[in-house]
Design a protein around this motif. Sequence first.
Motif, PDB file in Angstrom:
ATOM      1  N   GLY A 187      -9.163   9.882  -9.059  1.00 53.91           N
ATOM      2  CA  GLY A 187      -9.759   8.657  -8.536  1.00 53.91           C
ATOM      3  C   GLY A 187     -10.448   8.878  -7.205  1.00 53.91           C
ATOM      4  N   PRO A 188     -10.903   7.792  -6.568  1.00 56.24           N
ATOM      5  CA  PRO A 188     -11.615   7.921  -5.285  1.00 56.24           C
ATOM      6  C   PRO A 188     -10.746   8.459  -4.165  1.00 56.24           C
ATOM      7  N   GLY A 189      -9.410   8.289  -4.292  1.00 61.85           N
ATOM      8  CA  GLY A 189      -8.528   8.828  -3.269  1.00 61.85           C
ATOM      9  C   GLY A 189      -8.619  10.338  -3.153  1.00 61.85           C
ATOM     10  N   ALA A 208      -9.747   2.946   4.385  1.00 60.06           N
ATOM     11  CA  ALA A 208     -10.289   2.559   3.081  1.00 60.06           C
ATOM     12  C   ALA A 208      -9.290   2.854   1.967  1.00 60.06           C
ATOM     13  N   ALA A 209      -8.639   4.029   2.033  1.00 55.01           N
ATOM     14  CA  ALA A 209      -7.676   4.397   0.993  1.00 55.01           C
ATOM     15  C   ALA A 209      -6.480   3.458   0.988  1.00 55.01           C
ATOM     16  N   ALA A 262       0.805  -1.223   0.000  1.00 53.96           N
ATOM     17  CA  ALA A 262       0.000   0.000   0.000  1.00 53.96           C
ATOM     18  C   ALA A 262       0.835   1.268   0.000  1.00 53.96           C
ATOM     19  N   TRP A 303      -7.467   0.580  -1.057  1.00 58.34           N
ATOM     20  CA  TRP A 303      -7.404   0.885  -2.484  1.00 58.34           C
ATOM     21  C   TRP A 303      -5.962   0.865  -2.980  1.00 58.34           C
ATOM     22  N   ALA A 304      -5.059   1.465  -2.201  1.00 60.05           N
ATOM     23  CA  ALA A 304      -3.656   1.501  -2.614  1.00 60.05           C
ATOM     24  C   ALA A 304      -3.080   0.096  -2.733  1.00 60.05           C
ATOM     25  N   ALA A 348     -10.825  -3.780  -3.273  1.00 54.23           N
ATOM     26  CA  ALA A 348     -12.035  -3.256  -3.881  1.00 54.23           C
ATOM     27  C   ALA A 348     -12.541  -2.068  -3.070  1.00 54.23           C
ATOM     28  N   LEU A 349     -13.362  -1.247  -3.704  1.00 51.88           N
ATOM     29  CA  LEU A 349     -13.978  -0.146  -2.995  1.00 51.88           C
ATOM     30  C   LEU A 349     -14.877  -0.693  -1.892  1.00 51.88           C
ATOM     31  N   LEU A 367      -2.414   7.461  -5.358  1.00 54.26           N
ATOM     32  CA  LEU A 367      -3.874   7.564  -5.455  1.00 54.26           C
ATOM     33  C   LEU A 367      -4.133   8.882  -6.161  1.00 54.26           C
TER      34      LEU A 367
END
Length: 320
Positions: free
Chosen positions: A164-166, A200-201, A155, A204-205, A209-210, A160
């Motif tokens: 993106g979502p980050g 959560a991030a 990670a 993702w890293a 999955a989200l 990010l």
Amino acid sequence: MSPSSDRGPAVACSRTRWSSADVEPSDTFAYWADVVCDTFVGVAVRREPDGAFEGRIETSVLDGVGFAALTASPQQVARTRRLIARGHEDVLLAGIQLHGRARLEQNGHVAVLTPGAMAFVDSARPYALGFADDFSQLVVKVPRARLPHRSLNGATAVELGASGPGRGVADFLVGLDRLQGHDPGAAAALLPHAVDLLDAALGWAAGGALPQTSATALTRERVHRFVRRHATDPRLDAAAVAAGCGVSRRTMYRALAEGGESLARLIRRVRVSHAQRLVLAHPERPLAAVARECGFGGEAQLYRAFRTVTGMTPGAYRSR
């Protein structure tokens, strides 16, 4: 026990500023290197050979989580195995690029950060961070104990990106840092959400999955919020928490267990966090009084809990 306002009590939040303009030009960079090590972790800092150096940092600490907004001239930063061995800091650093570019290397990964992007750094492993031009960053420093069940493998040094979502997590953290300046109570109420977003991030890293919002996750958040508001009540127990959250004790225990924690550990951690603030803000206050204000049964209980959570006694923490 009836729930109070979600905002909770007012929280004092002191902000500290350092600037290279505060020292003689001949001492500028040595001063900056010391400030960087004091603010983050022990690192070697090297400036670019040409041009004058300027830098400034504004820092704050909110319930044990550090925020540092820095603007500076080009430089190279490295954390080596020797520097890691000298200190025992075990923190996660989340760097959010505000201006300029950064190049981060750790664990075989390389991330190039442009404005709006974010990446994580593990203080327990070597890393290198470079800024070729003037830059600004917000760095959030989170003790690893706040993310006890999240592995950092894969990670760190993963970009990010700003599209993106980050970016949502990065914007939340930047907004939270600004909010501290004029409404620290509201910032304190939002901090647990910031830690959850960082968790959560990290997923993702690492390629996860989200996350999906679930009833269990919502119950766990209600429990956390209720405990934060009522932890200083010595009568707080499982029955009071479950009733305050409108769930059965079985549902409450299951929600906490899925998050890898127990109610007793949660209450202890929140009370110790409150005690940490008190022993620093009021060094003259007897520990017995601190224990009462934090919901502990007595000084001995405070001592045991403080040592379990922080690894040191309240007296050692205060003197540090």
